[in-house]
Design a protein around this motif. Structure first.
Motif, PDB file in Angstrom:
ATOM      1  N   ASP A  90       0.853  -1.178   0.000  1.00  0.00           N
ATOM      2  CA  ASP A  90       0.000   0.000   0.000  1.00  0.00           C
ATOM      3  C   ASP A  90       0.893   1.233   0.000  1.00  0.00           C
ATOM      4  OD1 ASP A  90      -2.092   1.778   0.215  1.00  0.00           O
ATOM      5  OD2 ASP A  90      -2.309   1.549   2.381  1.00  0.00           O
ATOM      6  N   LEU A  91       1.481   1.499  -1.155  1.00  0.00           N
ATOM      7  CA  LEU A  91       2.435   2.598  -1.261  1.00  0.00           C
ATOM      8  C   LEU A  91       1.722   3.940  -1.406  1.00  0.00           C
ATOM      9  CD1 LEU A  91       4.901   0.939  -3.774  1.00  0.00           C
ATOM     10  CD2 LEU A  91       5.434   1.522  -1.403  1.00  0.00           C
ATOM     11  N   PRO A  92       2.375   5.021  -0.994  1.00  0.00           N
ATOM     12  CA  PRO A  92       1.847   6.342  -1.330  1.00  0.00           C
ATOM     13  C   PRO A  92       1.744   6.490  -2.847  1.00  0.00           C
ATOM     14  CG  PRO A  92       3.680   6.492   0.228  1.00  0.00           C
ATOM     15  CD  PRO A  92       3.657   5.092  -0.256  1.00  0.00           C
ATOM     16  N   ASP A  93       0.848   7.369  -3.279  1.00  0.00           N
ATOM     17  CA  ASP A  93       0.717   7.600  -4.715  1.00  0.00           C
ATOM     18  C   ASP A  93       1.931   8.337  -5.281  1.00  0.00           C
ATOM     19  OD1 ASP A  93      -2.008   6.556  -4.874  1.00  0.00           O
ATOM     20  OD2 ASP A  93      -2.578   8.356  -3.756  1.00  0.00           O
ATOM     21  N   VAL A  94       2.368   9.359  -4.550  1.00  0.00           N
ATOM     22  CA  VAL A  94       3.475  10.203  -5.009  1.00  0.00           C
ATOM     23  C   VAL A  94       4.421  10.446  -3.845  1.00  0.00           C
ATOM     24  CG1 VAL A  94       4.121  12.443  -6.002  1.00  0.00           C
ATOM     25  CG2 VAL A  94       1.987  11.330  -6.713  1.00  0.00           C
ATOM     26  N   MET A  95       5.723  10.422  -4.122  1.00  0.00           N
ATOM     27  CA  MET A  95       6.738  10.675  -3.100  1.00  0.00           C
ATOM     28  C   MET A  95       7.740  11.674  -3.650  1.00  0.00           C
ATOM     29  SD  MET A  95       7.378   6.652  -2.161  1.00  0.00           S
ATOM     30  CE  MET A  95       7.154   6.145  -3.872  1.00  0.00           C
ATOM     31  N   ILE A  96       8.221  12.561  -2.791  1.00  0.00           N
ATOM     32  CA  ILE A  96       9.302  13.478  -3.156  1.00  0.00           C
ATOM     33  C   ILE A  96      10.445  13.216  -2.190  1.00  0.00           C
ATOM     34  CG2 ILE A  96      10.024  15.866  -3.449  1.00  0.00           C
ATOM     35  CD1 ILE A  96       7.115  16.599  -3.954  1.00  0.00           C
ATOM     36  N   ASN A  97      11.572  12.770  -2.734  1.00  0.00           N
ATOM     37  CA  ASN A  97      12.716  12.453  -1.884  1.00  0.00           C
ATOM     38  C   ASN A  97      13.994  12.538  -2.709  1.00  0.00           C
ATOM     39  OD1 ASN A  97      14.100  11.781   0.453  1.00  0.00           O
ATOM     40  ND2 ASN A  97      13.003   9.871   0.819  1.00  0.00           N
ATOM     41  N   ASP A  98      15.120  12.218  -2.069  1.00  0.00           N
ATOM     42  CA  ASP A  98      16.440  12.454  -2.638  1.00  0.00           C
ATOM     43  C   ASP A  98      16.654  11.700  -3.953  1.00  0.00           C
ATOM     44  OD1 ASP A  98      16.865  13.933  -0.378  1.00  0.00           O
ATOM     45  OD2 ASP A  98      18.138  12.445   0.610  1.00  0.00           O
ATOM     46  N   THR A  99      17.416  12.321  -4.847  1.00  0.00           N
ATOM     47  CA  THR A  99      17.762  11.679  -6.117  1.00  0.00           C
ATOM     48  C   THR A  99      18.569  10.407  -5.897  1.00  0.00           C
ATOM     49  OG1 THR A  99      19.764  13.030  -6.295  1.00  0.00           O
ATOM     50  CG2 THR A  99      17.795  13.874  -7.366  1.00  0.00           C
ATOM     51  N   ALA A 100      19.461  10.415  -4.893  1.00  0.00           N
ATOM     52  CA  ALA A 100      20.364   9.275  -4.691  1.00  0.00           C
ATOM     53  C   ALA A 100      19.640   8.026  -4.222  1.00  0.00           C
ATOM     54  CB  ALA A 100      21.446   9.644  -3.679  1.00  0.00           C
ATOM     55  N   LEU A 101      18.366   8.152  -3.833  1.00  0.00           N
ATOM     56  CA  LEU A 101      17.611   6.991  -3.352  1.00  0.00           C
ATOM     57  C   LEU A 101      16.911   6.244  -4.485  1.00  0.00           C
ATOM     58  CD1 LEU A 101      16.076   8.604  -0.160  1.00  0.00           C
ATOM     59  CD2 LEU A 101      17.788   6.785  -0.224  1.00  0.00           C
ATOM     60  N   MET A 102      16.955   6.798  -5.694  1.00  0.00           N
ATOM     61  CA  MET A 102      16.191   6.188  -6.775  1.00  0.00           C
ATOM     62  C   MET A 102      16.595   4.744  -7.043  1.00  0.00           C
ATOM     63  SD  MET A 102      15.930   7.036 -10.785  1.00  0.00           S
ATOM     64  CE  MET A 102      17.193   5.789 -11.051  1.00  0.00           C
ATOM     65  N   GLY A 103      17.897   4.474  -7.049  1.00  0.00           N
ATOM     66  CA  GLY A 103      18.356   3.116  -7.332  1.00  0.00           C
ATOM     67  C   GLY A 103      17.853   2.120  -6.308  1.00  0.00           C
ATOM     68  N   SER A 104      17.849   2.518  -5.047  1.00  0.00           N
ATOM     69  CA  SER A 104      17.357   1.648  -3.987  1.00  0.00           C
ATOM     70  C   SER A 104      15.872   1.373  -4.161  1.00  0.00           C
ATOM     71  CB  SER A 104      17.625   2.280  -2.621  1.00  0.00           C
ATOM     72  OG  SER A 104      17.029   1.530  -1.586  1.00  0.00           O
ATOM     73  N   ALA A 397      21.685   5.248 -10.406  1.00  0.00           N
ATOM     74  CA  ALA A 397      21.074   4.000 -10.853  1.00  0.00           C
ATOM     75  C   ALA A 397      21.339   2.829  -9.897  1.00  0.00           C
ATOM     76  CB  ALA A 397      21.541   3.658 -12.261  1.00  0.00           C
ATOM     77  N   PRO A 398      22.555   2.669  -9.371  1.00  0.00           N
ATOM     78  CA  PRO A 398      22.748   1.623  -8.352  1.00  0.00           C
ATOM     79  C   PRO A 398      22.093   2.033  -7.033  1.00  0.00           C
ATOM     80  CG  PRO A 398      24.856   2.354  -9.302  1.00  0.00           C
ATOM     81  CD  PRO A 398      23.818   3.349  -9.693  1.00  0.00           C
ATOM     82  N   ASP A 399      21.962   1.075  -6.136  1.00  0.00           N
ATOM     83  CA  ASP A 399      21.621   1.408  -4.751  1.00  0.00           C
ATOM     84  C   ASP A 399      22.907   1.954  -4.141  1.00  0.00           C
ATOM     85  OD1 ASP A 399      20.993   1.589  -2.100  1.00  0.00           O
ATOM     86  OD2 ASP A 399      20.364  -0.495  -1.846  1.00  0.00           O
ATOM     87  N   PHE A 400      22.989   3.278  -4.031  1.00  0.00           N
ATOM     88  CA  PHE A 400      24.244   3.900  -3.642  1.00  0.00           C
ATOM     89  C   PHE A 400      24.442   3.950  -2.132  1.00  0.00           C
ATOM     90  CE2 PHE A 400      27.461   7.325  -3.462  1.00  0.00           C
ATOM     91  CZ  PHE A 400      28.357   6.811  -4.388  1.00  0.00           C
ATOM     92  N   ALA A 401      23.390   3.652  -1.367  1.00  0.00           N
ATOM     93  CA  ALA A 401      23.486   3.794   0.089  1.00  0.00           C
ATOM     94  C   ALA A 401      24.635   2.983   0.695  1.00  0.00           C
ATOM     95  CB  ALA A 401      22.159   3.439   0.746  1.00  0.00           C
ATOM     96  N   PRO A 402      24.774   1.679   0.392  1.00  0.00           N
ATOM     97  CA  PRO A 402      25.896   0.942   0.985  1.00  0.00           C
ATOM     98  C   PRO A 402      27.248   1.421   0.473  1.00  0.00           C
ATOM     99  CG  PRO A 402      24.736  -0.441  -0.603  1.00  0.00           C
ATOM    100  CD  PRO A 402      23.900   0.792  -0.399  1.00  0.00           C
TER     101      PRO A 402
END
Length: 444
Positions: A90-104, A397-402
Motif C-alpha cells: 500500500d504505497l503512497p501515490d506520489v513521493m518526493i525524496n532524494d535523487t540518490a535513493l532512486m536506485g534503492s 542508478a545503483p543502490d548507492f546507500a551501501p
C-alpha cells in the motif's frame, strides 16, 4: 572491511524484516486516505514542519487549479515508514525524496517507470537533470523536482580584518583556514576560531557526502560506469589517493584549528560552528543560506564558488525527484501533479519563503526560471552556475546507500588515525566497494 559490510547488510535486512510487522504512523493525514478516493492523491515528502509548510502552499495551489485533492504526509523517518507501507503493498501515490535513493527504490520495485514525454513541461527540464532519473534498465523512474550544488560560505568580515581574499584554489583555502585559526579574526583576543567546518562523521555517510567535492576536484571517482550498465570501484586510483592524502594531511592531521574540534564525529546537525560564529568557511548546500542570513548575519558572509583542486572546481550536486508509487492506479492525477510541480508556477511557489519557512526548491529544474531572479538574490546565481557547469552527482542508478556508507567509514578512519597508510586503506575500500557492486550484480 568486507566483514563489516556483510554485518551491516544483515543488520539492515533484519531491520526491514522487523518493519514488516510495523504499521505506518506518519504525518497528520488519515490512514492511506488517498488510496480509496480516486480524486485524492496521498503524497509523502521527507520534511520537518518548516519545509512542510511550504509544501502545503504548493499542494493547495495545485488543488485550486485542478480540483485534485492532496492527502499530504510530511514524514521525517521516510525510509522506515516507506518500507513498512511497502510490506503491506500500500504505497503512497506520489513521493518526493532524494535523487540518490532512486536506485534503492527502483531495485525494490517501489516505483513506476516514467515517460518524460508524459510530463507537461518536461521538455523544459535539462538533459542533465533528466539523466539523474535513469535506472539500470535505461528507463526513467522519477521526475526531477529540485536541484542544488555545494558552494563555499565564507566570512567576509574576517577576510577584510585579515586583509585576505576569498580562496580560489585548495592551497589558498588552506592558507585562509590557517589564518582564520591563528590570527584572531573575530578580535576577541582568544584562540577560539577555526578555519573550515567539516561534518566528517561516518554516521549516515556524512564523510563521503562532505568529502565528495574534494574527490571530484582531485579527479577521483568512487565508482566508475563502463557504459554497459555495470561499474568498477575507483577509490584506489592515483587521483583518489592524492585527494584523500591531501585532505588527511592538511585538514585533519595538519595544523590545529584548520577544521573545527570534533570534526570526525560531527554530522550536519552538530557542525554548527559557522552559524555559531567561530568558524570561517563551510562547503555546504544552499539550503543553509536562510539559516546563515539569520546567524552570523547576511552582511557577514558571502557565497562563492568552491576553490579548485588539481582537476578543477566541481562540487557535489544532489536534489529531489518526484517518484510515483508502483501500481497505484491513478496515472492521470499523478501526472497532473508532477506536471504542476515542475511548471514555472509550481516551482516559483516552492522557491519562495513565506513567514520565514524554508523553500523546498533550491535550483529550479524548469529551465525558464533563474533562481537569483525569482529570489531577487544574486548569491543564488553562484549555486545555479555551479550546478549547471561544475557539479557531479552520486551515481543514482545503483543502490548507492551501501557504497556511500562504506566510503564514509573508510574516509572517517583515514582522517581519524593519522599514522595509517592511505594507499593500502583505499585499496581495502576498493575491495569492499567491489563487494557492494557484486551484491547488486553490477560489478564490471
Amino acid at each position: 572491511m568486507g566483514d563489516r559490510r556483510r554485518r551491516r547488510r544483515l543488520a539492515a535486512a533484519a531491520t526491514v524484516a522487523g518493519l514488516m510487522f510495523a504499521t505506518a504512523a506518519c504525518g497528520s493525514g488519515s490512514d492511506s486516505a488517498g488510496s480509496s478516493d480516486p480524486n485524492t492523491l496521498e503524497v509523502w515528502t521527507r520534511s520537518n514542519p518548516d519545509s512542510a509548510a511550504t509544501y502545503d502552499r504548493v499542494f493547495a495551489a495545485f488543488t485550486r487549479k485542478t480540483g485534485i485533492k492532496i492527502d499530504y504526509q510530511p514524514v521525517i523517518n521516510f525510509d522506515q515508514q516507506l518500507q513498512s507501507r511497502a510490506s503491506t503493498k500500500d504505497l503512497p501515490d506520489v513521493m518526493i525524496n532524494d535523487t540518490a535513493l532512486m536506485g534503492s527504490y527502483q531495485s525494490q520495485g517501489l516505483l513506476k517507470p516514467i515517460d518524460p514525454a508524459s510530463i507537461a513541461g518536461g521538455d523544459r527540464i535539462t538533459d542533465k537533470s533528466w539523466s539523474s532519473t535513469v535506472g539500470i534498465d535505461g528507463k526513467h523512474y522519477g521526475i526531477p523536482y529540485s536541484r542544488q550544488a555545494q558552494a563555499l560560505m565564507i566570512r567576509t568580515d574576517w577576510l577584510r580584518k585579515l586583509g585576505l581574499k576569498a580562496p580560489t584554489t585548495w592551497q589558498e583555502m588552506l592558507s585562509v583556514a590557517q589564518a582564520f585559526a591563528t590570527e584572531d579574526p573575530d578580535g576577541d583576543g582568544k584562540a577560539d576560531t577555526y578555519g573550515i567546518v567539516a561534518p566528517a562523521s561516518a554516521q549516515n555517510g556524512y564523510a563521503a557526502w562532505w568529502g565528495a567535492s574534494f574527490l571530484w576536484q582531485g579527479g577521483a571517482r568512487i565508482i566508475a560506469p563502463d557504459g554497459k550498465g555495470t561499474y568498477a570501484p575507483a577509490m584506489d586510483s592515483a587521483a583518489a589517493i592524492n585527494a584523500v592524502t591531501w585532505m588527511k594531511d592538511n585538514l585533519f592531521c595538519g595544523k590545529k584549528g584548520v577544521v573545527q574540534p570534533g570534526a570526525i564525529t560531527a554530522v550536519t546537525a552538530t557542525a554548527t560552528n559557522f552559524q555559531d560564529g567561530n568558524a570561517g568557511m563551510y562547503m555546504t548546500g544552499p539550503y543553509n543560506i536562510t539559516t546563515f542570513d539569520a546567524t552570523p548575519g547576511k552582511n557577514k558572509y558571502e557565497v562563492v564558488p568552491a576553490p579548485a583542486g588539481p582537476a578543477g572546481g566541481d562540487v557535489l550536486a544532489d536534489g529531489e525527484n518526484v517518484y510515483l508509487g508502483a501500481k497505484t492506479g491513478k496515472d492521470r492525477q499523478e501526472l497532473a501533479l508532477a506536471s504542476f510541480l515542475v511548471s514555472a508556477e509550481g516551482q516559483k511557489i516552492a522557491m519562495t519563503s513565506v513567514d520565514g519557512h524554508q523553500p523546498v526548491v533550491r535550483i529550479p529544474v524548469n529551465s525558464t526560471l533563474d533562481a537569483a531572479k525569482v529570489r531577487n538574490d544574486a548569491r543564488w546565481s553562484v549555486v545555479q552556475k555551479a550546478y549547471e557547469d561544475a557539479s557531479e552527482q552520486f551515481p543514482n542508478a545503483p543502490d548507492f546507500a551501501p557504497i556511500k556508507q562504506d566510503t564514509a567509514d573508510a574516509l572517517n578512519a583515514i582522517f581519524t588515525y593519522c599514522g595509517g597508510d592511505v594507499r593500502s586503506q583505499l585499496k581495502e575500500l576498493n575491495d569492499t566497494l567491489a563487494g557492494d557492486l557484486k551484491d547488486q550484480d553490477l560489478l564490471k
